[in-house]
Write an enzyme that holds these catalytic residues in place. Structure first.
Site, short mmCIF file in Angstrom:
data_model
loop_
_atom_site.label_atom_id
_atom_site.label_comp_id
_atom_site.label_asym_id
_atom_site.label_seq_id
_atom_site.Cartn_x
_atom_site.Cartn_y
_atom_site.Cartn_z
N ASP A 1 56.77 -11.33 -59.10
CA ASP A 1 57.41 -10.01 -59.08
C ASP A 1 58.06 -9.67 -60.42
O ASP A 1 57.92 -8.55 -60.92
CB ASP A 1 58.40 -9.89 -57.93
CG ASP A 1 59.48 -10.96 -57.91
OD1 ASP A 1 59.33 -11.98 -58.62
OD2 ASP A 1 60.48 -10.78 -57.18
N GLU B 1 72.41 -7.27 -57.12
CA GLU B 1 72.26 -8.72 -57.25
C GLU B 1 72.12 -9.13 -58.72
O GLU B 1 72.69 -10.13 -59.15
CB GLU B 1 71.06 -9.20 -56.43
CG GLU B 1 70.95 -10.70 -56.39
CD GLU B 1 70.24 -11.20 -55.14
OE1 GLU B 1 69.65 -12.30 -55.21
OE2 GLU B 1 70.26 -10.50 -54.11
N ASP C 1 62.39 -9.23 -52.87
CA ASP C 1 63.17 -9.41 -51.66
C ASP C 1 63.70 -8.10 -51.09
O ASP C 1 63.56 -7.83 -49.89
CB ASP C 1 64.33 -10.37 -51.92
CG ASP C 1 63.86 -11.76 -52.31
OD1 ASP C 1 62.68 -12.08 -52.05
OD2 ASP C 1 64.66 -12.51 -52.88
#
Length: 400
Positions: free
Chosen positions: A37, A177, A189
């Site tokens: 990713d 995050e 995620d």
């Protein structure tokens, strides 16, 4: 009791009133596509039925209060903070994740009027199943809902009208995050938690943001994805995750490409010849893993679910030997599952602990589970937690 009801009842007991609403978001299993990713590649996750719920009500004093109900039934409360005073790194600890979401929304000009939040859930923590992303996405929907953005919190994922907004919310949660908590995770995620749908895996092109909901009805095929939580605690912030990410970014720079996504499999050998030895395994994993994601998606579109097993095996070998993010407990779980009859198995998530998955025939599942438990017992390791993962719905507002 479902997380939404637990959160609502705990809210009432703490604050003496009902919440204005409850929103929840799921953890995820990544079927394949690990560490691709943040290299602009492809991923193939699906949402778990396990969720984290956020019960919420507005305040008028600009304060954010956060409480969480632990698995032991105890409530942990963070010190109230002024939303206007939130800064990356403060507060720290577990409260950083919901506080980071409030900070991002404030930076985006949304909300900021204060809120009481109570969190409850059943996503295993430290298992590599994205409990932090589920928390962030649930809190984002709750704060947006309190701010009057019900159109963005009520639309189901997968629809054309709401999906662009859900992608934006996922990016906000990721930013919380990355920038507030300080963990350099990629986009997988939060995108999975926000954008997955029941009965499907999400084929996501991270660079473009384009998605495809690929049917993955495990019950209909007589196959199951068995999750093996090894109980070896996984943490991005305390592992070599950042080192791996910096290594792939350095390799892309040396190769003169925007990201390793731009290295095609036919050109891999020539690319490796141009790199120092320590970067070659990282590049080999990312390029081959992207190709495996594409191939698995092709098999699923054609209904050939059983044929993805060898690709899962190859992914684990690559993560273990080239990317070097596996752990002894993960390797043991994978080996035990394969020997007992799994069609394929691999670690899932960022690695350095956490969970493995195994693709098993329904008739073989009891034997595979028994073999894994017995093998961990022989090695005197903590008893693993095992459960079958059913592709489930993404984040949304709950009735309780």
């Amino acid at each position: 009791m479902k997380p939404a009801r637990l959160a609502a009842e705990t809210f009432r007991s703490l604050h003496g009133r009902a919440p204005q609403g409850v929103w929840s978001a799921p953890g995820r299993v990544n079927l394949i596509g690990e560490h691709t990713d943040y290299n602009d590649g492809y991923v193939l996750p699906f949402a778990l039925p396990h969720r984290i719920a956020a019960a919420a009500a507005p305040r008028t004093d600009q304060l954010l209060t956060i409480a969480t109900l632990g698995s032991d039934g105890r409530v942990q409360r963070a010190a109230p903070v002024e939303i206007a005073a939130l800064r990356p790194g403060s507060p720290g600890g577990w409260a950083a994740y919901p506080s980071g979401v409030a900070w991002v929304l404030r930076e985006e000009g949304i909300g900021g009027g204060g809120a009481d939040l109570v969190l409850a859930g059943d996503v295993p923590t430290g298992a590599g199943l994205s409990s932090s992303a589920a928390l962030e996405c649930a809190v984002a929907l709750a704060l947006l809902g309190l701010a009057g953005h019900s159109d963005t919190t009520d639309d189901p994922p997968g629809g054309t009208s709401g999906d662009a907004r859900r992608a934006e919310i996922a990016r906000w949660a990721q930013r919380a995050e990355n920038e507030f908590v300080g963990v350099p995770t990629g986009a997988l995620d939060q995108a999975a938690s926000m954008r997955c749908t029941a009965g499907h895996v999400l084929f996501l092109d991270v660079r473009s943001g384009a998605t495809e909901q690929v049917p993955f009805d495990t019950a209909r095929t007589g196959l199951w994805v068995l999750v093996i939580d090894t109980r070896a605690k996984h943490s991005h912030s305390e592992s070599g995750y950042g080192d791996r990410r910096r290594g792939t970014e350095r390799a892309a720079e040396l190769l003169g490409v925007r990201a390793l996504r731009d290295v095609a499999p036919p050109g891999l050998g020539a690319a490796l010849d141009r790199l120092p030895g320590e970067l070659r395994p990282l590049v080999r994993h990312v390029v081959s893993e992207n190709a495996r994601v594409v191939e698995v998606a092709e098999h699923l579109r054609a209904g050939r679910v059983a044929e993805i097993g060898p690709l899962l095996d190859a992914s684990h070998t690559s993560l273990r030997d080239d990317y070097r993010v596996s752990a002894p407990e993960l390797d043991l779980a994978v080996d035990l599952a394969r020997t007992a009859g799994a069609l394929g198995a691999r670690m899932t998530g960022g690695g350095f602990g956490g969970s493995a998955i195994a693709l098993v025939h329904e008739a073989d599942r009891p034997a595979v589970e028994a073999a894994v438990i017995a093998g961990f017992e022989r090695e005197r390791l903590a008893r693993p937690r095992l459960f079958t993962a059913v592709p489930s719905a993404g984040a949304g507002r709950d009735r309780w």
